[in-house]
Design an enzyme around this catalytic site. Structure first.
Site, short mmCIF file in Angstrom:
data_model
loop_
_atom_site.label_atom_id
_atom_site.label_comp_id
_atom_site.label_asym_id
_atom_site.label_seq_id
_atom_site.Cartn_x
_atom_site.Cartn_y
_atom_site.Cartn_z
N ARG A 207 29.45 38.30 39.74
CA ARG A 207 30.98 38.24 38.81
C ARG A 207 32.02 38.48 39.91
O ARG A 207 31.74 39.40 40.71
CB ARG A 207 30.72 39.69 37.86
CG ARG A 207 32.19 39.88 37.38
CD ARG A 207 33.09 41.03 37.86
NE ARG A 207 34.25 41.43 37.02
CZ ARG A 207 34.90 42.15 37.57
NH1 ARG A 207 34.93 42.69 38.77
NH2 ARG A 207 35.88 42.35 36.82
N THR B 255 39.73 49.71 43.11
CA THR B 255 40.69 48.81 44.09
C THR B 255 41.84 49.58 44.50
O THR B 255 42.05 50.46 44.21
CB THR B 255 41.39 47.68 43.17
OG1 THR B 255 40.28 47.25 42.15
CG2 THR B 255 42.23 46.82 43.80
N THR C 111 45.66 46.49 39.78
CA THR C 111 44.32 47.42 39.53
C THR C 111 43.95 47.35 38.12
O THR C 111 44.92 47.81 37.43
CB THR C 111 44.37 48.61 40.26
OG1 THR C 111 43.26 49.34 40.00
CG2 THR C 111 45.56 49.57 39.87
N GLY C 112 42.85 47.37 37.68
CA GLY C 112 42.47 47.33 36.34
C GLY C 112 41.15 46.61 35.90
O GLY C 112 40.55 46.07 36.84
#
Length: 360
Positions: free
Chosen positions: A252, A224, A275-276
């Site tokens: 997804r 990201t 982000t993660g």
């Protein structure tokens, strides 16, 4: 004697007449300079290029320099927009476009591959002044998804569009479309193969749950790019763009296009991009939670970011990071992983770039 006294009197008069002018030059100039500086509207920008197990020992000097150079290029481009009076939306678009066009990051050109060997991209943007937002998910032919998210926000009555419908809208809006082959990069494709091989090996020997212990699979959830900015008009904006999770299935969609999860902006509080591990950012409504803690509990941006990223997100089982800027220009770059690609610039042009953790 009278002549001597007259000379001294004349000298004293001249000295008295000159000194106030001299003193005014010496003492008032710094004050004027300071006042002029204070009249410059506050502004700033902060960006990220993903978080995860980013360790210096695993990074070559040349690759590290590539990342730092691209982060600097992106943050400077956004800062230049703000400096000349552009909007926060325009600034984050410029910064994110540069990262989307680089194969270094999991967004645009460098997007990761799905289980089917395709690239499905998501993006979102939010305007802190109006609370208007735009998001797209699962697009495969849009070169710069953040541009499409902005178009959704500005040129439609909707907030989120997905798949073919989003791409039809992109075509109608004159967006630059590319062949899906444009997103192919060798290293991302090899990452998919490694994950598939590792997953198959573990599934052959253990139960399905152990597949998620593999380091490749664990880091496949990270990537990201994002940006958050405060412009001279006092308006905040945040944007995020991603290729999602390597080896993702069944269409997804992660947290990025979910407003309040991976992207949020409100002039009352802050602009945030995350982000993660997206599933946990969605469950924790991470970006909005930071804003809510500021608005309703009176926490500072840094306090709210630490509470959410270092405590609430970890307790939930997730990990990752955020970058954010508040309505006063304060910046947070908080993460609970080994590293996060990040950079920021303030109104004075001071630049800070980071990749790893506390050692920086």
């Amino acid at each position: 004697m009278k002549k001597i006294l007259f000379v001294f009197a004349l000298f004293g008069t001249l000295a008295c007449n000159n000194s106030p002018e001299e003193n005014s030059v010496n003492t008032e100039t710094p004050e004027v300079a300071s006042e002029e500086k204070d009249t410059i509207p506050n502004f700033g920008i902060v960006i990220h290029g993903g978080a995860g197990t980013i360790l210096k020992e695993n990074m070559s000097d040349s690759l590290e320099q590539e990342y730092k150079s691209k982060l600097e290029e992106a943050v400077r481009a956004g800062h230049a927009v703000l400096e000349r009076g552009g909007t926060s939306i325009e600034a984050i678009e410029q910064a994110i476009n540069i990262m989307e066009n680089s194969p270094l990051f999991n967004a645009g050109k460098g997007a990761v591959f799905t289980n089917a060997g395709t690239n499905e991209l998501d993006a979102a943007v939010m305007d802190g002044e109006t609370l208007n937002a735009g998001a797209v998910a699962g697009v495969t032919t849009v070169k710069n998804p953040i541009d499409l998210a902005i178009a959704v926000m500005k040129n439609s009555e909707h907030v989120m569009m997905i798949g073919e419908g989003a791409e039809t809208f992109a075509e109608e809006q004159g967006m630059e479309l590319v062949d899906p082959e444009y997103f192919f990069t060798e290293n991302r494709f090899k990452s998919l193969q490694r994950i598939k091989d590792s997953e198959k090996t573990q599934l052959d020997h253990d139960d399905q749950k152990t597949a998620f212990l593999d380091p490749y699979i664990k880091d496949s959830k990270f990537g990201t790019v994002g940006a958050a900015a405060l412009d001279k008009q006092g308006n905040l904006a945040a944007g995020t763009s991603t290729g999602g999770m390597t080896n993702k299935r069944w269409g997804r969609v992660g947290d990025v296009p979910v407003i309040g999860a991976g992207t949020y902006a409100n002039n009352k509080t802050a602009a945030i991009s995350g982000t993660g591990w997206g599933e946990f950012f969605i469950r924790g409504v991470v970006a909005y939670d930071i804003s809510a803690l500021m608005e309703y509990k009176g926490l500072s941006l840094q306090e709210a970011a630490e509470e959410v990223i270092q405590k609430k997100n970890v307790e939930l089982g997730g990990n990752g990071g955020i970058i954010a800027i508040d309505h006063q220009g304060n910046v947070a770059m908080e993460f609970n992983t080994a590293g996060m690609y990040r950079a920021k610039m303030n109104r004075n042009g001071e630049l800070e770039i980071g990749i790893y953790g506390e050692e920086e």
